[in-house]
Motif scaffolding. Sequence first.
Motif, mmCIF file in Angstrom:
data_model
loop_
_atom_site.group_PDB
_atom_site.id
_atom_site.type_symbol
_atom_site.label_atom_id
_atom_site.label_comp_id
_atom_site.label_asym_id
_atom_site.label_seq_id
_atom_site.Cartn_x
_atom_site.Cartn_y
_atom_site.Cartn_z
ATOM 1 N N SER A 72 -11.990 -28.808 -65.166
ATOM 2 C CA SER A 72 -12.333 -30.111 -65.733
ATOM 3 C C SER A 72 -11.998 -30.114 -67.210
ATOM 4 O O SER A 72 -12.410 -29.221 -67.945
ATOM 5 C CB SER A 72 -13.829 -30.380 -65.526
ATOM 6 O OG SER A 72 -14.208 -31.598 -66.118
ATOM 7 N N ILE A 73 -11.249 -31.100 -67.626
ATOM 8 C CA ILE A 73 -10.917 -31.287 -69.035
ATOM 9 C C ILE A 73 -11.659 -32.532 -69.510
ATOM 10 O O ILE A 73 -11.574 -33.587 -68.877
ATOM 11 C CB ILE A 73 -9.404 -31.465 -69.237
ATOM 12 C CG1 ILE A 73 -8.659 -30.212 -68.792
ATOM 13 C CG2 ILE A 73 -9.095 -31.808 -70.693
ATOM 14 C CD1 ILE A 73 -7.144 -30.363 -68.768
ATOM 15 N N ALA A 88 -12.791 -38.774 -69.986
ATOM 16 C CA ALA A 88 -13.160 -38.997 -71.383
ATOM 17 C C ALA A 88 -14.592 -39.482 -71.466
ATOM 18 O O ALA A 88 -15.107 -40.111 -70.548
ATOM 19 C CB ALA A 88 -12.231 -40.030 -72.023
ATOM 20 N N ILE A 89 -15.205 -39.198 -72.596
ATOM 21 C CA ILE A 89 -16.515 -39.737 -72.931
ATOM 22 C C ILE A 89 -16.309 -40.576 -74.188
ATOM 23 O O ILE A 89 -15.808 -40.083 -75.197
ATOM 24 C CB ILE A 89 -17.528 -38.614 -73.214
ATOM 25 C CG1 ILE A 89 -17.678 -37.721 -71.983
ATOM 26 C CG2 ILE A 89 -18.882 -39.203 -73.635
ATOM 27 C CD1 ILE A 89 -18.454 -36.450 -72.246
ATOM 28 N N ALA A 117 -23.705 -36.376 -70.768
ATOM 29 C CA ALA A 117 -22.516 -36.919 -70.107
ATOM 30 C C ALA A 117 -21.475 -35.823 -69.897
ATOM 31 O O ALA A 117 -20.843 -35.748 -68.840
ATOM 32 C CB ALA A 117 -21.925 -38.060 -70.933
ATOM 33 N N ALA A 118 -21.309 -34.955 -70.890
ATOM 34 C CA ALA A 118 -20.346 -33.862 -70.781
ATOM 35 C C ALA A 118 -20.749 -32.888 -69.677
ATOM 36 O O ALA A 118 -19.897 -32.439 -68.888
ATOM 37 C CB ALA A 118 -20.220 -33.125 -72.116
ATOM 38 N N VAL A 119 -22.031 -32.568 -69.602
ATOM 39 C CA VAL A 119 -22.506 -31.662 -68.548
ATOM 40 C C VAL A 119 -22.225 -32.272 -67.179
ATOM 41 O O VAL A 119 -21.745 -31.592 -66.268
ATOM 42 C CB VAL A 119 -24.011 -31.348 -68.726
ATOM 43 C CG1 VAL A 119 -24.586 -30.668 -67.495
ATOM 44 C CG2 VAL A 119 -24.226 -30.486 -69.962
ATOM 45 N N ASP A 170 -19.900 -29.953 -60.800
ATOM 46 C CA ASP A 170 -19.457 -30.322 -59.459
ATOM 47 C C ASP A 170 -20.057 -31.652 -59.004
ATOM 48 O O ASP A 170 -19.563 -32.248 -58.047
ATOM 49 C CB ASP A 170 -19.815 -29.221 -58.459
ATOM 50 C CG ASP A 170 -18.914 -28.003 -58.590
ATOM 51 O OD1 ASP A 170 -17.818 -28.139 -59.166
ATOM 52 O OD2 ASP A 170 -19.307 -26.926 -58.114
ATOM 53 N N ASP A 171 -21.126 -32.107 -59.674
ATOM 54 C CA ASP A 171 -21.713 -33.406 -59.327
ATOM 55 C C ASP A 171 -20.707 -34.542 -59.514
ATOM 56 O O ASP A 171 -20.831 -35.599 -58.907
ATOM 57 C CB ASP A 171 -22.960 -33.693 -60.164
ATOM 58 C CG ASP A 171 -24.131 -32.798 -59.805
ATOM 59 O OD1 ASP A 171 -24.140 -32.243 -58.682
ATOM 60 O OD2 ASP A 171 -25.031 -32.652 -60.649
#
Length: 132
Positions: free
Chosen positions: A9-10, A55-56, A105-107, A112-113
Amino acid sequence: MSSNSRGGSILCTGSTMGLLGDLVPSAYTISKAAVIGVVRAAAAELGTKGVRVNAISPHIAAASFDKRVLQQIFPRATSQQLNEMICSNYSMIAKPVSLEDVANAAVYLASDDSKGVNGHNLVLNGDNKLKL
């Protein structure tokens, strides 16, 4: 995925300013809009390899970084005026996005969620008054 598969995941940092284009200098707006475009392109390219790219995009976060940026844009503004800019109706949120909100949000996006989320720009806009 099997143990022989590669994936990951990037996460990239965008901004609602990349969608709205106000309050900040145009170079910042353009760079954050580009981040959102790169995320979509990279997600399409890397998704077939098991790598998700998202992106966040937080709206103004109540952080010293944002105050410093606003101070550079509005050098004559007092600390109180800067706080009002961050928390005012102009920013369209009742409660500023916190650094903890961004971390959460990053977590989520790295976990995998969110395995079905790819090429998404997660907008963090406080109480959802900001419609994008």
